[in-house]
Design a protein around this motif. Structure first.
Motif, PDB file in Angstrom:
ATOM      1  N   PRO A   1       1.198   9.517  -5.933  1.00 59.59           N
ATOM      2  CA  PRO A   1       0.927  10.346  -4.755  1.00 59.59           C
ATOM      3  C   PRO A   1      -0.375  11.140  -4.855  1.00 59.59           C
ATOM      4  O   PRO A   1      -0.971  11.499  -3.837  1.00 59.59           O
ATOM      5  N   GLU A   2      -0.842  11.405  -6.078  1.00 57.41           N
ATOM      6  CA  GLU A   2      -2.067  12.220  -6.212  1.00 57.41           C
ATOM      7  C   GLU A   2      -3.343  11.389  -6.011  1.00 57.41           C
ATOM      8  O   GLU A   2      -4.424  11.958  -5.916  1.00 57.41           O
ATOM      9  N   ALA A   3      -3.224  10.067  -5.978  1.00 59.27           N
ATOM     10  CA  ALA A   3      -4.439   9.232  -5.910  1.00 59.27           C
ATOM     11  C   ALA A   3      -5.055   9.279  -4.515  1.00 59.27           C
ATOM     12  O   ALA A   3      -4.339   9.229  -3.517  1.00 59.27           O
ATOM     13  N   ARG A   4      -6.363   9.405  -4.452  1.00 55.73           N
ATOM     14  CA  ARG A   4      -7.089   9.368  -3.175  1.00 55.73           C
ATOM     15  C   ARG A   4      -7.930   8.099  -3.160  1.00 55.73           C
ATOM     16  O   ARG A   4      -9.078   8.096  -3.547  1.00 55.73           O
ATOM     17  N   CYS A   5      -7.314   7.004  -2.785  1.00 54.84           N
ATOM     18  CA  CYS A   5      -8.042   5.743  -2.781  1.00 54.84           C
ATOM     19  C   CYS A   5      -7.435   4.805  -1.762  1.00 54.84           C
ATOM     20  O   CYS A   5      -6.249   4.918  -1.434  1.00 54.84           O
ATOM     21  N   ASN A   6      -8.266   3.898  -1.301  1.00 57.82           N
ATOM     22  CA  ASN A   6      -7.847   3.020  -0.231  1.00 57.82           C
ATOM     23  C   ASN A   6      -7.407   1.650  -0.764  1.00 57.82           C
ATOM     24  O   ASN A   6      -7.824   0.630  -0.249  1.00 57.82           O
ATOM     25  N   TRP A   7      -6.593   1.634  -1.810  1.00 60.09           N
ATOM     26  CA  TRP A   7      -6.177   0.360  -2.384  1.00 60.09           C
ATOM     27  C   TRP A   7      -5.310  -0.419  -1.384  1.00 60.09           C
ATOM     28  O   TRP A   7      -4.564   0.180  -0.598  1.00 60.09           O
TER      29      TRP A   7
ATOM     30  N   ARG B   1       0.841  -1.206   0.000  1.00 59.89           N
ATOM     31  CA  ARG B   1       0.000   0.000   0.000  1.00 59.89           C
ATOM     32  C   ARG B   1       0.883   1.266   0.000  1.00 59.89           C
ATOM     33  O   ARG B   1       0.640   2.204  -0.763  1.00 59.89           O
ATOM     34  N   ALA B   2       1.918   1.256   0.819  1.00 56.68           N
ATOM     35  CA  ALA B   2       2.787   2.447   0.933  1.00 56.68           C
ATOM     36  C   ALA B   2       3.550   2.679  -0.373  1.00 56.68           C
ATOM     37  O   ALA B   2       3.694   3.822  -0.819  1.00 56.68           O
TER      38      ALA B   2
ATOM     39  N   GLU C   1       1.206   4.212  -2.864  1.00 53.91           N
ATOM     40  CA  GLU C   1       0.960   5.640  -2.563  1.00 53.91           C
ATOM     41  C   GLU C   1       2.130   6.491  -3.049  1.00 53.91           C
ATOM     42  O   GLU C   1       1.949   7.594  -3.533  1.00 53.91           O
ATOM     43  N   LYS C   2       3.327   5.927  -2.944  1.00 52.99           N
ATOM     44  CA  LYS C   2       4.515   6.669  -3.396  1.00 52.99           C
ATOM     45  C   LYS C   2       4.529   6.792  -4.930  1.00 52.99           C
ATOM     46  O   LYS C   2       4.913   7.816  -5.481  1.00 52.99           O
TER      47      LYS C   2
END
Ligand SMILES: Cc1cc2nc3c(=O)[nH]c(=O)nc-3n(C[C@H](O)[C@H](O)[C@H](O)COP(=O)(O)OP(=O)(O)OC[C@H]3O[C@@H](n4cnc5c(N)ncnc54)[C@H](O)[C@@H]3O)c2cc1C
Length: 465
Positions: free
Chosen positions: A162-168, A154-155, A158-159
């Motif tokens: 970085p612009e994505a707003r989602c709980n993948w 997950r981390a 996100e890296k």
């Protein structure tokens, strides 16, 4: 803008948008060459598969004519997302796809023009741990074939975005996966083929084949006859109709898939991405192409009834992935009114529809734009600029037929590429060239044999449409 207003605006934009993006029957004809009297090989279909086969056959010294009823790449080959993807491939397609990636680089270097080839990478984002495990289960295939895919926590995801707003929950990433601009790439490869000696005839439908004692002798077109001992049918969504009139049955059907192109600020990640709701990629003009990878639409017709039993495994596996309609629009390959039989001296269904140019699902496109805005709020206002659709031709097990027909000597089929024929196209073309000239293709192609649908084999589904 609310979804229904946006849907209406998109719908109205479709007819003009096609000038810029996919090729259609308003695009100019580039090749109105006279038909040669005789050749070594006739190729039916000017998509990525037909064009690639033409290039490699010509390089093996074969005299080739390629017949295209409408425009080069007018159908799927200019309407796709442009992904050149190894990630997630069927294990039997994967080694071929690895070769295709090399061939794309080689072909791109061999033209003087750009085809928009970019190694941006590809990421699948997992909605939950079960999906993450499903991605992880494919990793051994990547390792066996030397593909650089890797799982992302997950981390790490996100890296990467970085612009994505989602709980993948994490994902799978293949840095070496590429993209090209399909509406530029395939016409450019066609020009490469012609510059090397291939003859292309656009606006020239093949009506059928002529045989003598079980051997192909000629192809009848709307503009006359071409003598040949070899024919490759690479007709995309029309292949089954063409072959049926020649006495060869294949259980091929097609689904509609819609795409919307949007403008938006650049994001850090420059590759393609997909989760269960949306697929996106950066385009050469700086915008994004969006689609719903797991949503397809199917028009029921006579072939659907005929092939229903063969598709049961697929339907059971993903009962809600497809939306059904009772009939296809007039003139489609499996529309109720489309003739199944015609004489070779009369007009065929291929001449009646030069370019299969389905209307996109405007509501779905609007919802994709909304979803993308929510997923990437920092990209500013996301504005749609065009939408289009294509009919993806598929087989019951989601992998293609690449084979020679036992009962008709000289007839080779390469069709049913599903939603992944653009990327693999060059390698399929190279395989076809070897197959037709009687050389070793270098692969075990038994997974792609035609007889698998009639020899009692168990249906083994490929990963996805
Ligand atoms: C929306 C969408 C997204 C996709 N995304 C991807 C992707 O990202 N990556 C990927 O790898 N693949 C993707 N695909 C799939 C890919 O586009 C197809 O698998 C591929 O283009 C098929 O190429 P083809 O040459 O087999 O057929 P086509 O491109 O369909 O070409 C067949 C051609 O044959 C011509 N023809 C048919 N019958 C006759 C006849 N009798 N005489 C003369 N000409 C004839 C047709 O006019 C047509 O131009 C996508 C497809 C769609 C629709």
């Amino acid at each position: 803008m609310n979804s229904s207003r946006q849907a209406k605006r998109l719908w109205n934009a479709c007819s003009t948008a096609l000038v810029d993006f996919p090729i259609s029957d308003v695009s100019p004809i580039e090749y109105s060459t006279a038909l040669p009297e005789s050749v070594d090989v006739v190729i039916v279909g000017g998509g990525i598969v037909g064009i690639s086969a033409a290039i490699y056959l010509n390089r093996l010294g074969q005299r080739v004519v390629l017949l295209e009823k409408g425009r080069i790449a007018g159908e799927q080959s200019s309407r796709n997302w442009g992904w050149i993807r190894q990630q997630g491939r069927d294990p039997d397609e994967l080694p071929i796809m690895v070769e295709a990636s090399h061939l794309w680089r080689e072909l791109s270097a061999q033209t003087d023009e750009t085809i928009g080839l970019v190694q941006g990478g590809l990421t699948y984002m997992a909605k939950d741990s079960a999906e993450f495990e499903k991605f992880a289960a494919w990793m051994p295939h990547a390792n066996e074939n030397g593909v650089d895919s890797r799982m992302l926590s997950r981390a790490e995801l996100e890296k990467l975005m970085p612009e994505a707003r989602c709980n993948w929950s994490g994902g799978i990433y293949t840095a070496s996966d590429m993209r090209a601009e399909p509406w530029v790439a395939v016409p450019t490869l066609a020009r490469l083929a012609v510059s090397e000696g291939v003859t292309i005839c656009e606006g020239c439908a093949a009506r059928g084949i002529e045989t003598s004692a079980g051997q192909i002798t000629a192809v009848m077109t709307e503009n006359g006859i071409v003598k040949t001992p070899q024919v490759i049918v690479a007709g995309g969504a029309w292949s089954s109709l063409f072959l049926r009139n020649a006495g060869v049955n294949i259980p091929q059907l097609s689904v509609r898939a819609s795409v919307v192109a949007v403008d938006g600020a650049p994001m850090t990640y420059q590759g393609g991405g997909a989760d269960s709701k949306i697929a996106f990629r950066t385009r050469a003009d700086g915008g994004y192409s969006l689609a719903a990878g797991e949503f397809h639409e199917f028009f029921i017709g006579p072939d659907a009834f005929r092939a229903f039993g063969k598709y049961l495994t697929q339907v059971k596996h993903d009962p809600f992935g497809t939306r059904y309609y009772p009939a296809a629009p007039k003139g489609y390959p499996d529309a109720w009114g489309t003739p199944r039989r015609w004489a070779l001296d009369e007009q065929s269904p291929f001449e009646r529809m030069r370019v299969l140019n389905p209307k996109p699902n405007a509501a779905k496109c609007a919802s994709l734009v909304d979803h993308f805005s929510t997923l990437f709020p920092d990209l500013g206002p996301i504005k749609s600029k065009a939408a289009w659709a294509g009919m993806i031709d598929t087989m019951p097990d989601l992998v293609p037929v690449v084979d020679q027909v036992d009962d008709v000597s000289g007839l080779t089929i390469a069709t049913g590429m599903s939603g992944h024929g653009f990327g693999i196209g060059p390698a399929i073309g190279r395989i076809l060239a070897k197959m037709v000239t009687g050389q070793d293709t270098g692969y075990d192609l038994s997974r792609f044999r035609l007889s698998r649908f009639s020899d009692g084999s168990k249906m083994v589904l490929g990963p996805a449409i």
